[in-house]
Design an enzyme around this catalytic site. Structure first.
Site, PDB file in Angstrom:
ATOM      1  N   TYR A 286     -12.711 115.298 101.279  1.00 54.36           N
ATOM      2  CA  TYR A 286     -12.816 114.745  99.920  1.00 54.36           C
ATOM      3  C   TYR A 286     -13.957 115.418  99.155  1.00 54.36           C
ATOM      4  CZ  TYR A 286     -13.335 110.941  96.437  1.00 54.36           C
ATOM      5  OH  TYR A 286     -13.426 110.191  95.276  1.00 54.36           O
TER       6      TYR A 286
ATOM      7  N   SER B  78     -16.541 113.182  91.357  1.00 55.30           N
ATOM      8  CA  SER B  78     -17.083 112.139  92.242  1.00 55.30           C
ATOM      9  C   SER B  78     -18.548 112.465  92.499  1.00 55.30           C
ATOM     10  CB  SER B  78     -16.314 112.144  93.570  1.00 55.30           C
ATOM     11  OG  SER B  78     -17.070 111.540  94.581  1.00 55.30           O
TER      12      SER B  78
HETATM   13  P1  NAP Z   1      -6.938 104.387  93.860  1.00 55.30           P
HETATM   14  O1  NAP Z   1      -7.186 102.970  93.556  1.00 55.30           O
HETATM   15  O2  NAP Z   1      -6.655 104.812  95.263  1.00 55.30           O
HETATM   16  O3  NAP Z   1      -5.770 104.946  92.891  1.00 55.30           O
HETATM   17  C1  NAP Z   1      -5.395 106.275  93.031  1.00 55.30           C
HETATM   18  C2  NAP Z   1      -4.133 106.467  92.210  1.00 55.30           C
HETATM   19  O4  NAP Z   1      -3.690 107.814  92.376  1.00 55.30           O
HETATM   20  C3  NAP Z   1      -3.011 105.550  92.667  1.00 55.30           C
HETATM   21  O5  NAP Z   1      -2.277 105.086  91.554  1.00 55.30           O
HETATM   22  C4  NAP Z   1      -2.171 106.484  93.515  1.00 55.30           C
HETATM   23  O6  NAP Z   1      -0.809 106.126  93.574  1.00 55.30           O
HETATM   24  C5  NAP Z   1      -2.296 107.760  92.720  1.00 55.30           C
HETATM   25  N1  NAP Z   1      -1.893 108.916  93.523  1.00 55.30           N
HETATM   26  C6  NAP Z   1      -2.362 109.281  94.736  1.00 55.30           C
HETATM   27  N2  NAP Z   1      -1.737 110.397  95.145  1.00 55.30           N
HETATM   28  C7  NAP Z   1      -0.848 110.735  94.169  1.00 55.30           C
HETATM   29  C8  NAP Z   1       0.096 111.788  94.006  1.00 55.30           C
HETATM   30  N3  NAP Z   1       0.283 112.715  94.939  1.00 55.30           N
HETATM   31  N4  NAP Z   1       0.833 111.817  92.864  1.00 55.30           N
HETATM   32  C9  NAP Z   1       0.684 110.864  91.918  1.00 55.30           C
HETATM   33  N5  NAP Z   1      -0.188 109.829  92.006  1.00 55.30           N
HETATM   34  C10 NAP Z   1      -0.949 109.790  93.130  1.00 55.30           C
HETATM   35  O7  NAP Z   1      -8.188 105.248  93.409  1.00 55.30           O
HETATM   36  P2  NAP Z   1      -9.315 104.970  92.305  1.00 55.30           P
HETATM   37  O8  NAP Z   1     -10.491 104.345  92.958  1.00 55.30           O
HETATM   38  O9  NAP Z   1      -8.687 104.339  91.102  1.00 55.30           O
HETATM   39  O10 NAP Z   1      -9.708 106.476  92.011  1.00 55.30           O
HETATM   40  C11 NAP Z   1      -9.100 107.212  90.970  1.00 55.30           C
HETATM   41  C12 NAP Z   1      -9.791 108.559  90.956  1.00 55.30           C
HETATM   42  O11 NAP Z   1     -11.209 108.369  90.890  1.00 55.30           O
HETATM   43  C13 NAP Z   1      -9.538 109.380  92.235  1.00 55.30           C
HETATM   44  O12 NAP Z   1      -9.459 110.752  91.887  1.00 55.30           O
HETATM   45  C14 NAP Z   1     -10.801 109.124  93.059  1.00 55.30           C
HETATM   46  O13 NAP Z   1     -11.059 110.194  93.964  1.00 55.30           O
HETATM   47  C15 NAP Z   1     -11.838 109.063  91.978  1.00 55.30           C
HETATM   48  N6  NAP Z   1     -13.069 108.366  92.333  1.00 55.30           N
HETATM   49  C16 NAP Z   1     -13.024 107.075  92.774  1.00 55.30           C
HETATM   50  C17 NAP Z   1     -14.249 106.446  93.056  1.00 55.30           C
HETATM   51  C18 NAP Z   1     -14.322 105.029  93.553  1.00 55.30           C
HETATM   52  O14 NAP Z   1     -15.412 104.628  94.026  1.00 55.30           O
HETATM   53  N7  NAP Z   1     -13.256 104.259  93.484  1.00 55.30           N
HETATM   54  C19 NAP Z   1     -15.444 107.112  92.881  1.00 55.30           C
HETATM   55  C20 NAP Z   1     -15.425 108.444  92.457  1.00 55.30           C
HETATM   56  C21 NAP Z   1     -14.217 109.054  92.176  1.00 55.30           C
HETATM   57  P3  NAP Z   1      -0.240 105.431  94.925  1.00 55.30           P
HETATM   58  O15 NAP Z   1      -0.768 104.036  94.931  1.00 55.30           O
HETATM   59  O16 NAP Z   1       1.243 105.519  94.782  1.00 55.30           O
HETATM   60  O17 NAP Z   1      -0.767 106.231  96.102  1.00 55.30           O
HETATM   61  C1  GCO Z   2     -16.749 107.024 100.266  1.00 58.70           C
HETATM   62  C2  GCO Z   2     -16.328 106.578  98.897  1.00 58.70           C
HETATM   63  C3  GCO Z   2     -16.770 107.581  97.860  1.00 58.70           C
HETATM   64  C4  GCO Z   2     -16.328 107.104  96.503  1.00 58.70           C
HETATM   65  C5  GCO Z   2     -16.717 108.039  95.431  1.00 58.70           C
HETATM   66  C6  GCO Z   2     -18.187 108.179  95.281  1.00 58.70           C
HETATM   67  O1  GCO Z   2     -15.992 106.808 101.209  1.00 58.70           O
HETATM   68  O2  GCO Z   2     -17.863 107.566 100.345  1.00 58.70           O
HETATM   69  O3  GCO Z   2     -14.930 106.401  98.827  1.00 58.70           O
HETATM   70  O4  GCO Z   2     -16.252 108.823  98.162  1.00 58.70           O
HETATM   71  O5  GCO Z   2     -14.954 106.972  96.452  1.00 58.70           O
HETATM   72  O6  GCO Z   2     -16.061 109.254  95.532  1.00 58.70           O
HETATM   73  O7  GCO Z   2     -18.417 108.920  94.099  1.00 58.70           O
END
Ligand code: NAP
Ligand code: GCO
Length: 258
Positions: A160, A147
């Site tokens: 986080y 992230s």
């Molecule tokens: P999301 O929409 O919240 O999806 C997260 C997924 O992980 C969901 O399918 C969730 O399942 C699953 N999950 C959570 N806890 C779990 C567990 N204990 N065992 C198995 N599955 C689990 O998140 P996203 O935005 O797609 O993010 C995916 C990854 O990218 C995460 O690691 C997040 O930190 C990272 N990320 C996201 C962003 C952003 O801006 N969106 C930016 C940087 C990094 P459930 O629905 O059942 O909980």
């Molecule tokens: C927040 C956001 C971020 C993004 C991402 C940025 O609350 O600041 O959720 O943490 O998810 O991780 O890279």
């Protein structure tokens, strides 16, 4: 043979954790298009079923399993089942993750531990479960979804950021790399983009648009190319690297005052 064949995932088996929707789903869909067989997990059967239907809608015959990535027993069981039913995992994407937006002084230790458990301990547990077969096979790729918070903090995401900072260091491994998405429009960030009662955009939404040189939120598809590159032979000499896909936020100090 064309250089572009290095980007093919033909014949590979990819496990993307937490990939019923969101970033994981987009990455797995790109892997399928690059020729990989897709395996994914989610905590709830209903979400696995929803994910299978979503993949099928895209013409992808995925393999879905119920597994809580924080539970070592379930993870070991998952990997054993996948190896029996699908084959040895060639590519692992540690994507499953949660966030709790709570100011540090208001956050309980239990809440802090929960975020660390999913976002840092689980990638360790899942990687440890798949590495032995990768070593036996003589190759494998691990991609950790880090992230921007692997580099930066913010008032309400200390747990986080601590987890994603640790995940950046866990990525300092061989044939292991990371992707650091910027602000991506998924369910995880939906609360930051909610339209306000007066119809205006969420203040945080406006903040991110102003802060991002690309002047937009990322979408999960922005991560597909980097993810295929890091999973393919094209990145065989790249190790321990976190590739930031953030529309320029980390590269830019901010507009100078006029
Ligand atoms: P999301 O929409 O919240 O999806 C997260 C997924 O992980 C969901 O399918 C969730 O399942 C699953 N999950 C959570 N806890 C779990 C567990 N204990 N065992 C198995 N599955 C689990 O998140 P996203 O935005 O797609 O993010 C995916 C990854 O990218 C995460 O690691 C997040 O930190 C990272 N990320 C996201 C962003 C952003 O801006 N969106 C930016 C940087 C990094 P459930 O629905 O059942 O909980
Ligand atoms: C927040 C956001 C971020 C993004 C991402 C940025 O609350 O600041 O959720 O943490 O998810 O991780 O890279």
């Amino acid at each position: 043979m064309s250089f572009l064949n290095n980007f093919s995932l033909e014949g590979k088996i990819a496990l993307v954790t937490g990939a019923s929707y969101g970033i994981g789903f987009a990455i797995a869909s790109a892997y399928a298009e690059a020729g990989a067989t897709i395996v994914f997990n989610d905590i709830k059967q209903e979400l696995v079923d929803k994910g299978l239907a979503a993949y099928a809608e895209k013409g992808i015959k995925a393999h879905g399993y119920v597994c809580d990535v924080t539970n070592e027993e379930q993870v070991n069981e998952l990997v054993k089942k996948v190896e029996e039913e699908v084959g040895v995992i060639d590519i692992l994407v540690n994507n499953a993750g949660i966030i709790k937006r709570i100011p540090m002084c208001d956050m309980s230790a239990a809440e802090f531990r929960q975020v660390i458990d999913v976002d840092l301990n689980a990638p360790f547990i899942v990687s440890k479960a798949v590495i032995p077969s990768m070593i036996k096979k003589g190759h494998g790729k691990i991609i950790n979804i880090c992230s921007m918070m692997s580099e930066l903090g913010r008032e309400t995401v200390s747990a986080y950021a601590a987890a994603k900072g640790g995940l950046k260091m866990l990525t300092k491994n061989i044939q292991c790399n990371g992707i650091g998405p910027g602000y991506i429009a998924t369910p995880q960030t939906a609360p930051l983009r909610e339209i306000q009662p007066d119809g205006s955009r969420h203040p945080f939404d406006q903040f991110i648009i102003a802060k991002t040189p690309a002047a937009r939120w990322g979408n999960a598809e922005d991560l597909q190319g980097p993810a295929v590159f890091l999973a393919s032979d094209a990145s065989n000499f790249v190790n321990g690297h976190v590739l930031y896909v953030d529309g320029g936020i980390l590269a830019y100090i901010g507009k100078q005052p006029q």
